[in-house]
Scaffold this motif. Sequence first.
Motif, PDB file in Angstrom:
ATOM      1  N   ARG A   1       0.810  -0.944   0.119  1.00 40.86           N
ATOM      2  CA  ARG A   1      -0.016  -0.086   0.092  1.00 40.86           C
ATOM      3  C   ARG A   1       1.006   1.341  -0.122  1.00 40.86           C
ATOM      4  N   ALA A   2       2.188   1.166  -0.101  1.00 39.76           N
ATOM      5  CA  ALA A   2       2.995   2.258  -0.055  1.00 39.76           C
ATOM      6  C   ALA A   2       2.907   3.191  -1.242  1.00 39.76           C
ATOM      7  N   PRO A   3       3.186   4.431  -1.066  1.00 37.57           N
ATOM      8  CA  PRO A   3       3.412   5.153  -2.435  1.00 37.57           C
ATOM      9  C   PRO A   3       4.295   4.682  -3.514  1.00 37.57           C
ATOM     10  N   ALA A   4       4.086   5.018  -4.645  1.00 36.50           N
ATOM     11  CA  ALA A   4       4.654   4.392  -5.879  1.00 36.50           C
ATOM     12  C   ALA A   4       6.092   4.568  -5.715  1.00 36.50           C
ATOM     13  N   GLY A   5       6.676   5.824  -5.239  1.00 39.09           N
ATOM     14  CA  GLY A   5       8.176   6.088  -5.130  1.00 39.09           C
ATOM     15  C   GLY A   5       8.945   5.171  -4.337  1.00 39.09           C
ATOM     16  N   VAL A   6       8.314   4.589  -2.980  1.00 33.42           N
ATOM     17  CA  VAL A   6       8.755   3.571  -2.294  1.00 33.42           C
ATOM     18  C   VAL A   6       8.931   2.165  -3.114  1.00 33.42           C
ATOM     19  N   LEU A   7       8.079   1.830  -3.983  1.00 31.73           N
ATOM     20  CA  LEU A   7       8.071   0.715  -4.765  1.00 31.73           C
ATOM     21  C   LEU A   7       8.937   0.727  -5.999  1.00 31.73           C
ATOM     22  N   ALA A   8       9.287   1.938  -6.598  1.00 35.03           N
ATOM     23  CA  ALA A   8      10.036   2.195  -7.672  1.00 35.03           C
ATOM     24  C   ALA A   8      11.347   2.803  -7.453  1.00 35.03           C
ATOM     25  N   ASP A   9      11.584   3.714  -6.595  1.00 27.60           N
ATOM     26  CA  ASP A   9      12.806   4.666  -6.906  1.00 27.60           C
ATOM     27  C   ASP A   9      14.087   4.011  -5.858  1.00 27.60           C
ATOM     28  N   TYR A  10      15.092   4.646  -6.248  1.00 28.77           N
ATOM     29  CA  TYR A  10      16.339   4.228  -5.554  1.00 28.77           C
ATOM     30  C   TYR A  10      16.268   4.922  -3.968  1.00 28.77           C
ATOM     31  N   ALA A  11      16.986   4.276  -3.230  1.00 31.78           N
ATOM     32  CA  ALA A  11      17.031   4.735  -1.837  1.00 31.78           C
ATOM     33  C   ALA A  11      18.064   5.977  -1.714  1.00 31.78           C
ATOM     34  N   THR A  12      18.232   6.674  -0.679  1.00 35.37           N
ATOM     35  CA  THR A  12      19.154   7.859  -0.623  1.00 35.37           C
ATOM     36  C   THR A  12      20.519   7.117  -0.219  1.00 35.37           C
ATOM     37  N   PRO A  13      21.527   7.537  -0.202  1.00 36.78           N
ATOM     38  CA  PRO A  13      23.143   7.023  -0.097  1.00 36.78           C
ATOM     39  C   PRO A  13      22.993   6.322   1.216  1.00 36.78           C
ATOM     40  N   LEU A  14      22.759   6.868   2.222  1.00 32.82           N
ATOM     41  CA  LEU A  14      22.723   6.084   3.585  1.00 32.82           C
ATOM     42  C   LEU A  14      21.653   5.148   3.841  1.00 32.82           C
ATOM     43  N   GLY A  15      20.385   5.422   3.190  1.00 28.99           N
ATOM     44  CA  GLY A  15      19.596   4.440   3.387  1.00 28.99           C
ATOM     45  C   GLY A  15      18.253   5.168   3.987  1.00 28.99           C
ATOM     46  N   LEU A  16      17.031   4.499   4.398  1.00 30.77           N
ATOM     47  CA  LEU A  16      15.964   4.980   4.877  1.00 30.77           C
ATOM     48  C   LEU A  16      16.362   5.562   6.292  1.00 30.77           C
ATOM     49  N   PRO A  17      15.833   6.857   6.274  1.00 28.20           N
ATOM     50  CA  PRO A  17      16.091   7.669   7.638  1.00 28.20           C
ATOM     51  C   PRO A  17      15.355   7.075   8.876  1.00 28.20           C
ATOM     52  N   ALA A  18      14.110   6.655   8.709  1.00 30.22           N
ATOM     53  CA  ALA A  18      13.602   6.099   9.946  1.00 30.22           C
ATOM     54  C   ALA A  18      14.163   4.754  10.283  1.00 30.22           C
ATOM     55  N   LEU A  19      14.800   3.743   9.532  1.00 33.41           N
ATOM     56  CA  LEU A  19      15.393   2.857  10.043  1.00 33.41           C
ATOM     57  C   LEU A  19      16.732   2.953  10.659  1.00 33.41           C
ATOM     58  N   ARG A  20      17.250   3.856   9.948  1.00 39.25           N
ATOM     59  CA  ARG A  20      18.546   4.255  10.711  1.00 39.25           C
ATOM     60  C   ARG A  20      18.381   4.901  12.171  1.00 39.25           C
ATOM     61  N   GLN A  21      17.435   5.744  12.292  1.00 38.68           N
ATOM     62  CA  GLN A  21      17.014   6.170  13.870  1.00 38.68           C
ATOM     63  C   GLN A  21      16.627   5.104  14.523  1.00 38.68           C
ATOM     64  N   LEU A  22      15.946   4.092  13.978  1.00 40.11           N
ATOM     65  CA  LEU A  22      15.445   2.959  14.791  1.00 40.11           C
ATOM     66  C   LEU A  22      16.744   2.201  15.398  1.00 40.11           C
ATOM     67  N   LEU A  23      17.771   2.088  14.497  1.00 44.55           N
ATOM     68  CA  LEU A  23      19.075   1.291  14.675  1.00 44.55           C
ATOM     69  C   LEU A  23      19.935   2.049  15.619  1.00 44.55           C
TER      70      LEU A  23
END
Length: 461
Positions: A133-155
């Motif tokens: 159900r995610a927006p089209a960009g999540v399903l199709a686009d490249y990630a940022t160089p460091l990766g998903l900010p929310a996951l990095r904050q969780l880590l």
Amino acid sequence: MSKPPTRIDAVMEAVRTRIASRAYPPGTRLPSVRAQAKAMGLSVSTVVEAYERLVAEGVLRARPGSGFYAAGAAAPLALAELVPRLDREIDPLWISRQSLEAGAAALMPGCGWLPADWMYEAGMRRALRAAARAPAGVLADYATPLGLPALRQLLARRMAATDVEAAPEQILLTESGTHAIDLICRFLLQPGDTVLVDDPCYFNFHALLRAHRTKAVGVPFTPSGPDLDAFAAALREHAPRLYITNSGLHNPTGAALSPPVAHRLLKLAEAADLAIVEDDIFTDFEIDPAPRLAAFDGLSRVIQIGSFSKTLSAALRCGYIAARADWIEALADLKIATTFSGSQLSAGILFDALTGSGYRKHMESVRLRLARAMAQTITRLRALGIEPWVVPRAGLFVWCRLPAGIDAADVARACLRDGVVLAPGNAFSQSQRAGGFLRFNVAQCSDERVFEVLARALSAG
């Protein structure tokens, strides 16, 4: 019926192996026939005949008055040829191949992961539905160089639980834990550099270092960490660039690093300007967290890596590197150069699964199941005369000593014929001094047939 190999065949195979491993690149002058004969304990005429046959095959070229030279284009890199050819049953790449290719009927007490029905399936399915159900960009686009900010904050928050302080900007998402080490090796090492590893250690460390054309030197491992006298001696003798280890639940031994060893180890590393990779992949299996080198060091010379392939899904490839900020910047460039971008979709699924209400309870259940499986497996193994080197406080693995005089490789070969994949000790040992040990994954030892097949192999040995 094939003829047994001759001494000439032995020389030819030795040369072919050196060429396949790129030890003899095209144009390399081979040892003289007299030097080769002396090294192999053979007659000069035997080596001359072998070299001449290799010339006839086009493997070598003879230059009158100069000697024999490797011919042709560079051989494709053959990792299995970079060390003496042991039986494939005790080769680390062979163990990985057998575990990954095993059919549904195979039993795998030697593999390194939980059974599929122990994994967090319900949480993964919820996360997958959310991803759909995610927006089209999540399903199709490249990630940022460091990766998903929310996951990095969780880590960053998760690492704080083991006293490792890392800002989200000090965390780089990777395709896996192995990819994380690969990037670090590209960043820190050159071919020919020396890397210290525990002896025993996770066997894929050996394979990965071999692929980077580095020299691995094993340091004996004790129940509280590396043998510090041997560690200091290795620093003096080899001037290594890097040390790779597990501080938490050590693979394969299940031991844990003690605080005194951690402090002394870091002092030695600082004096030798040694970088350290701390593989923290088993953190969620711990009941009482062991000290972390990255916590004592403040991510100055220690790099921490991890992934969730052991607890969430090996099919979802996502790992991370936590390091000092300037190193993360350089590693991010290397990541772009080698993979361009990570998987934004995988990172999002991982984030949703980890932050759902069920993951903590799921891991509590897994830890309880593992504790029961550990006790049951050790009891069953002791009945066969197989003793744990140390009884782990938690985790998947128990490192066991076989009865005196029994070779683990022979046992593994015998069990493989009956559909049981084992992990013999020398696959984990740089010194090849663990021939009497096996690593058992207790989560994979619930089937009675494991012990029946093992008992037959032991009695045959």
